[in-house]
Design an enzyme around this catalytic site. Structure first.
Site, PDB file in Angstrom:
ATOM      1  N   GLU A  44       0.862  -1.199   0.000  1.00 61.48           N
ATOM      2  CA  GLU A  44       0.000   0.000   0.000  1.00 61.48           C
ATOM      3  C   GLU A  44       0.902   1.254   0.000  1.00 61.48           C
ATOM      4  OE1 GLU A  44      -2.143  -0.043   3.698  1.00 61.48           O
ATOM      5  OE2 GLU A  44      -3.570   1.507   3.091  1.00 61.48           O
ATOM      6  N   LYS A 115      -9.754   2.059  -1.788  1.00 70.12           N
ATOM      7  CA  LYS A 115      -9.954   1.388  -0.486  1.00 70.12           C
ATOM      8  C   LYS A 115     -11.293   1.779   0.137  1.00 70.12           C
ATOM      9  CE  LYS A 115      -7.245   0.492   3.742  1.00 70.12           C
ATOM     10  NZ  LYS A 115      -6.000   0.870   4.451  1.00 70.12           N
ATOM     11  N   CYS A 148      -5.076  -3.628   2.421  1.00 69.65           N
ATOM     12  CA  CYS A 148      -4.785  -3.702   3.855  1.00 69.65           C
ATOM     13  C   CYS A 148      -6.027  -4.007   4.706  1.00 69.65           C
ATOM     14  CB  CYS A 148      -4.060  -2.447   4.301  1.00 69.65           C
ATOM     15  SG  CYS A 148      -3.022  -2.764   5.745  1.00 69.65           S
TER      16      CYS A 148
HETATM   17  C1  ACM Z   1      -4.046  -0.416   7.061  1.00 68.66           C
HETATM   18  O1  ACM Z   1      -5.148  -0.558   6.545  1.00 68.66           O
HETATM   19  N1  ACM Z   1      -3.071   0.220   6.445  1.00 68.66           N
HETATM   20  C2  ACM Z   1      -3.757  -0.979   8.375  1.00 68.66           C
END
Ligand code: ACM
Length: 268
Positions: A44, A115, A148
């Site tokens: 990420e 995300k 993530c």
């Molecule tokens: C995250 O979502 N970077 C922990």
């Protein structure tokens, strides 16, 4: 007998330096110049780093992927090597900033995922994703992207599996330690491959230090760990996988993890 569909997937685990976009990009380009992977997953936000102080700082680093020298350089690499890359990216779109994942290949940008589930301070400066989950077909291999903290919402992996994902590509900047174990379950319950590319190292900020947990991994359907890295070292790793394994959802002779669902009885 039909020939098995195989592909080599990999990840690059490293420790990006916050705010050093050119340096981080150069490190990635140098490393991937020699990869034997067909599809490689990066962490990420691997070019900007992770912990922004505020929205203004994020705005100063975020880029429109269609007008980004970072993306152009990565696509040139894809052309040269005939590979695909899944990478985190601080995406600017008009006045919005998304914590995104890009699927890049020799033809350019093949897919974008924004995300959906922002983690902790990300809520201070990122906009939550606003695109539906979608699987992208690259030469017959079906790629689902998640980022993530999406690991804690089983709906994400399940939605991608229901759309036919073969491989869940999962850029990460993990600071907690539950995810790697949980992704084994995501690969069991959906009978898909998963590649979690996590970063290592520490970022020191005025709001606190962030320690990242590494242990990137490639997991086969059924939750079998093909490879798991350590928690501190830089590593590029790749493995050949048989895509047919992700297209057979049987877990016993009489059970299929997708076909046996009873959605009419689930809460909506
Ligand atoms: C995250 O979502 N970077 C922990």
């Amino acid at each position: 007998m039909e020939k098995a569909v195989t592909v080599t997937v990999g990840y690059y685990q490293f420790s990006p330096e916050f705010g050093c976009v050119s340096k981080n990009l150069m490190e990635v380009l140098n490393c991937l110049e020699n990869t034997d992977a067909d599809i490689i997953v990066l962490p990420e936000l691997p070019f900007t780093g992770y912990g922004f102080s505020n929205r203004e700082e994020l705005l100063s680093y975020s880029e429109d992927p269609n007008d980004s020298s970072t993306v152009s350089d990565l696509v040139s690499l894809c052309v040269r090597r005939g590979i695909h890359i899944v990478t985190g990216f601080a995406e600017r779109s008009d006045d919005k900033c998304f914590n995104s994942s890009l699927l890049l290949g020799p033809s350019g940008i093949c897919g974008i995922y924004r995300k959906l589930h922002l983690f902790d301070r990300e809520k201070v400066y990122f906009d939550p994703g606003n695109l539906p989950l979608k699987v992208f077909d690259i030469g017959g291999i079906r790629i689902g992207m998640m980022i993530c903290f999406d690991w804690i919402f089983p709906e994400v992996a399940r939605t991608l599996a229901l759309q036919g994902a073969d491989i869940l590509c999962h850029p990460a900047n993990l600071v907690l330690t539950y995810c790697q174990q949980t992704m084994l379950s995501r690969s069991i319950e959906n009978m898909v491959y998963s590649v979690t590319a996590n970063r290592t190292g520490c970022e020191k900020h005025s709001f606190g230090d962030l320690e990242f947990t590494g242990t990137s991994q490639i997991v086969a359907p059924g939750g079998v760990i093909i490879h798991r890295g350590d928690n501190e070292n830089k590593e590029v790793y790749s493995a050949e996988i048989n895509i047919d394994r992700a297209r057979n959802k049987a877990i016993t002779q009489r059970n299929d993890v997708l076909a046996d669902r009873r959605p009419g009885y689930y809460l909506r």
